[in-house]
Every structure is written in structure tokens, then in C-alpha cells.
Design a protein around this motif. Structure first.
Motif, PDB file in Angstrom:
ATOM      1  N   GLN A  10       0.823  -1.201   0.000  1.00 19.86           N
ATOM      2  CA  GLN A  10       0.000   0.000   0.000  1.00 19.86           C
ATOM      3  C   GLN A  10       0.866   1.263   0.000  1.00 19.86           C
ATOM      4  O   GLN A  10       0.608   2.224  -0.743  1.00 19.86           O
ATOM      5  N   ALA A  16       2.466   1.691  -3.414  1.00 19.96           N
ATOM      6  CA  ALA A  16       1.499   2.211  -4.392  1.00 19.96           C
ATOM      7  C   ALA A  16       1.208   3.696  -4.147  1.00 19.96           C
ATOM      8  O   ALA A  16       1.128   4.492  -5.092  1.00 19.96           O
ATOM      9  N   ASP A  17       1.078   4.077  -2.864  1.00 18.22           N
ATOM     10  CA  ASP A  17       0.838   5.500  -2.556  1.00 18.22           C
ATOM     11  C   ASP A  17       2.022   6.362  -2.971  1.00 18.22           C
ATOM     12  O   ASP A  17       1.852   7.459  -3.528  1.00 18.22           O
ATOM     13  N   HIS A  27       2.008   6.683  -6.680  1.00 23.24           N
ATOM     14  CA  HIS A  27       0.960   7.606  -7.116  1.00 23.24           C
ATOM     15  C   HIS A  27       1.354   9.053  -6.843  1.00 23.24           C
ATOM     16  O   HIS A  27       1.158   9.935  -7.694  1.00 23.24           O
ATOM     17  N   ASP A  28       1.911   9.324  -5.653  1.00 26.70           N
ATOM     18  CA  ASP A  28       2.340  10.702  -5.329  1.00 26.70           C
ATOM     19  C   ASP A  28       3.450  11.162  -6.263  1.00 26.70           C
ATOM     20  O   ASP A  28       3.477  12.311  -6.708  1.00 26.70           O
ATOM     21  N   LEU A  37      -7.889   8.775 -10.969  1.00 25.24           N
ATOM     22  CA  LEU A  37      -6.814   8.138 -10.196  1.00 25.24           C
ATOM     23  C   LEU A  37      -7.173   8.073  -8.710  1.00 25.24           C
ATOM     24  O   LEU A  37      -6.899   7.076  -8.034  1.00 25.24           O
ATOM     25  N   SER A  38      -7.792   9.136  -8.177  1.00 17.98           N
ATOM     26  CA  SER A  38      -8.195   9.127  -6.772  1.00 17.98           C
ATOM     27  C   SER A  38      -9.261   8.073  -6.524  1.00 17.98           C
ATOM     28  O   SER A  38      -9.215   7.345  -5.523  1.00 17.98           O
ATOM     29  N   GLU A  50      -9.738   5.338  -8.253  1.00 20.45           N
ATOM     30  CA  GLU A  50      -9.079   4.029  -8.355  1.00 20.45           C
ATOM     31  C   GLU A  50      -8.301   3.705  -7.082  1.00 20.45           C
ATOM     32  O   GLU A  50      -8.304   2.576  -6.599  1.00 20.45           O
ATOM     33  N   GLN A  51      -7.658   4.719  -6.480  1.00 22.70           N
ATOM     34  CA  GLN A  51      -6.908   4.517  -5.248  1.00 22.70           C
ATOM     35  C   GLN A  51      -7.843   4.153  -4.108  1.00 22.70           C
ATOM     36  O   GLN A  51      -7.539   3.283  -3.274  1.00 22.70           O
ATOM     37  N   LYS A  52      -9.010   4.820  -4.020  1.00 17.27           N
ATOM     38  CA  LYS A  52      -9.980   4.497  -2.979  1.00 17.27           C
ATOM     39  C   LYS A  52     -10.495   3.061  -3.131  1.00 17.27           C
ATOM     40  O   LYS A  52     -10.628   2.330  -2.146  1.00 17.27           O
ATOM     41  N   LYS A  92      -8.930   0.563  -4.474  1.00 17.80           N
ATOM     42  CA  LYS A  92      -7.841  -0.342  -4.090  1.00 17.80           C
ATOM     43  C   LYS A  92      -7.721  -0.433  -2.574  1.00 17.80           C
ATOM     44  O   LYS A  92      -7.490  -1.504  -2.001  1.00 17.80           O
ATOM     45  N   ASN A  93      -7.892   0.712  -1.879  1.00 16.02           N
ATOM     46  CA  ASN A  93      -7.834   0.699  -0.415  1.00 16.02           C
ATOM     47  C   ASN A  93      -8.962  -0.145   0.160  1.00 16.02           C
ATOM     48  O   ASN A  93      -8.756  -0.920   1.116  1.00 16.02           O
TER      49      ASN A  93
END
Length: 340
Positions: A139, A142-143, A146-147, A307-308, A310-312, A314-315
Motif C-alpha cells: 500500500q 502504491a501511494d 501515485h504521489d 486516479l483518486s 481508483e486509489q480508494k 484499491k484501499n
């Protein structure tokens, strides 16, 4: 016809067309470069997403196998083949109370069974901690990725905006210099024309004042062949018709002069109109660039929102996987029944 003025206008028109052509080519090259950068960024984003999915699949393949789950024995397709008989010996741990194979007082392996169960629970707990740690590491990776991608995309956007502003300033400076040079050239040409006109007028006045025509010298019309003959271009005794013809000719000269002044005024008006049209075209181009910039920013905001989201997602998926790895109530119920 004033050929010099026409040649100057043709030359200025060619210079203006060349400047406009160079500006259009510069805008086209800039648009091509922006498209190329966007294609590179999209390709890099696709590669990053592909690498992340590949890493997740590899992690699930290596560390989240179905046989490593604690409830795998409930859905094991080879359970019947692995199953053993009801009772192999007196100390068989598979002989439960419901099987009526082992009764009170016959549990000879109680200590070993409790020890084995504790070790098994400890092993499961360590495995869960290890899986949780790996999930948190993935995680975090990946963060961070992404950043990093967002920071790089923001930097590219800032560079493109700065370059676009520099190009705008350069175009505005070039346009101002061109207009200033044209205005200076027009002022210099008018000044030279005025000076030349004044000089010609003074020369003409001086010539007329010093000539025999205005001095009215009677001897200038006497011919060398005799005084009874006169030189026609110096003769003063003209008739009224001749005087009227001269006045008419002077009037025509005045009208011609007025016509030339009117044509010059029209040329100046046409030049002012062309300059205003060029300024309007520049304003339209700047508005078009601003509209393209707003559309680009809107597209960038949409990409960031996707992208945000998709990130949510995935979380949420990782949290569901984390919750699914803890012991269930059914296992504790079976474990309590076996202990009794």
C-alpha cells in the motif's frame, strides 16, 4: 503613381506575412510538442498501472495461495482423498466426541494436542502479521508511486504553462516591436516627404522669383532674328484665352495635388485598418490559447479524479482482504468444542 510607396507597402506586407507565418509555425510546433508530451505521460501511466497490477498478481501468487488460508480445509477439493479413517489408534487426535470412538478418560494426548494447537495459533498469528505487513508495504509503495506520478505530472504542467507564458510574452514583444518599427518608419517617411516638399517649394519659389517670368523683363521675349519676332515661351503679351488656359492648368494642378493628398489619406487609413485587424487577430489567438489551457486543465482534473477513485477502490479491496484473514467465529466454536 507613387511607385516607391507601393513598393514599401508590398515590402511591409511581405514582412508581416513572414512574421505571421513564423508565428503560426511556432504555435504548430508547440502544439506538436505538447501532444508528444501528453502521449509520453499517458504511456508512462499505463506502464505504471501495468507494473502495479503485475506486482499485485505476483504477490497474490506467491504469498496468498489458497492452501495457506486457515479455512482452506473447508473447501479443499482433495479433502476426501486426504481424509483418514475414523480411528487409527487410541491416541488418534481425529477421534472426536461426536464420533463415539473415544470416551471420557481415554484422552491420553491432551498435553501434546494443546501444545500443537498453541503452536498452530502462534504460526497463524505470525503469518497474519507477515501478510498485514506486506500488504501495508505494498500500500505504501502504491501511494508513493501515485504521489510521485502526480508530482511529476504537476511539474510538467507547470513547465508547459511557463513555456506558454514565455511564448505569449515573446509574441507580444515581437508584435510591439514590429508595430513600433512600422510607426517609426511611417513617421520618418512623412517627415522626409514633408521636408522634400518644403525644399521643392522653396526651390520653385526661388527659381520663379529669380527668373524672367516673374521679373517681367521685356527683353527676354526679343528674338535674335529681329525685334519684330518674339520668343513664345518668354513673351508677356498673352491674350485672355492664354491667361485662362494657364489658370485652368493651375487649377488642374491644384486638383491633382488634392487627389494625391486624398490617396495618401486613404493609404494611411488602410494601414490603420490593417494594424487594427492584426491586433484583433492577436487577441482572438490569445483567447483561443486560453480556452485550450482551460480544456487541458479540465482534462487533467478528470484524470486526477479517476486516479483518486481508483486509489480508494484499491484501499477498500485491501481492507476487505485484511478482514478476511482474521479467524472466524466458526473456528473458535469448533476449537472450544474440541477442548471440552
Amino acid at each position: 503613381v507613387d511607385k516607391d510607396a507601393l513598393d514599401t507597402q508590398v515590402k511591409e506586407r511581405k514582412i508581416q506575412e513572414a512574421a505571421e507565418r513564423a508565428r503560426n509555425e511556432e504555435f504548430a510546433n508547440e502544439m506538436k510538442q505538447n501532444d508528444k508530451i501528453m502521449c509520453m505521460l499517458e504511456e508512462r501511466q499505463k506502464n505504471d498501472i501495468r507494473n502495479i497490477n503485475k506486482a499485485i498478481n505476483e504477490f497474490q501468487k506467491n504469498f496468498q495461495k489458497p492452501e495457506t488460508r486457515r479455512e482452506f480445509d473447508l473447501s479443499d477439493p482433495q479433502a476426501l482423498k486426504k481424509d483418514r479413517p475414523a480411528r487409527l489408534s487410541d491416541d488418534d487426535p481425529q477421534c472426536t466426541i461426536s464420533g463415539l470412538q473415544k470416551f471420557m478418560g481415554e484422552d491420553l494426548n491432551y498435553d501434546q494436542r494443546i501444545k500443537f494447537q498453541k503452536e498452530q495459533l502462534k504460526e497463524w498469528s505470525l503469518q497474519q502479521q507477515k501478510d498485514l505487513k506486506n500488504a501495508l508495504a505494498d500500500q505504501k509503495f502504491a501511494d508513493d508511486l501515485h504521489d510521485k506520478y502526480r508530482i511529476e505530472l504537476d511539474q510538467k504542467t507547470m513547465e508547459l504553462q511557463q513555456k506558454e507564458e514565455e511564448n505569449k510574452r515573446a509574441v507580444c514583444a515581437a508584435t510591439k516591436d514590429f508595430n513600433r518599427a512600422q510607426a517609426a518608419e511611417v513617421a520618418e517617411r512623412k517627415k522626409l516627404e514633408k521636408h522634400q516638399k518644403m525644399k521643392d517649394d522653396m526651390d520653385e519659389i526661388s527659381s520663379l522669383l529669380q527668373g524672367d517670368l516673374l521679373s517681367e523683363n521685356p527683353e527676354q521675349a526679343v528674338s535674335s532674328f529681329g525685334r519684330h519676332r518674339v520668343i513664345t515661351d518668354r513673351w508677356k503679351g498673352m491674350s485672355k484665352d492664354q491667361l485662362m488656359a494657364i489658370r485652368y492648368s493651375q487649377k488642374q494642378q491644384v486638383l491633382e495635388k488634392m487627389r494625391l493628398n486624398e490617396e495618401e489619406r486613404r493609404r494611411d487609413a488602410e494601414w490603420d485598418r490593417q494594424r487594427i485587424q492584426a491586433a484583433r487577430a492577436q487577441l482572438v489567438l490569445e483567447r483561443h490559447l486560453e480556452r485550450q489551457n482551460r480544456e487541458y486543465r479540465r482534462a487533467l482534473d478528470n484524470v486526477n479524479a479517476e486516479l483518486s477513485q481508483e486509489q480508494k477502490s484499491k484501499n477498500i479491496y485491501l481492507k476487505e482482504e485484511e478482514y478476511s484473514n482474521f479467524p472466524t467465529d466458526q473456528y473458535y466454536a469448533q476449537f472450544n468444542t474440541t477442548s471440552r
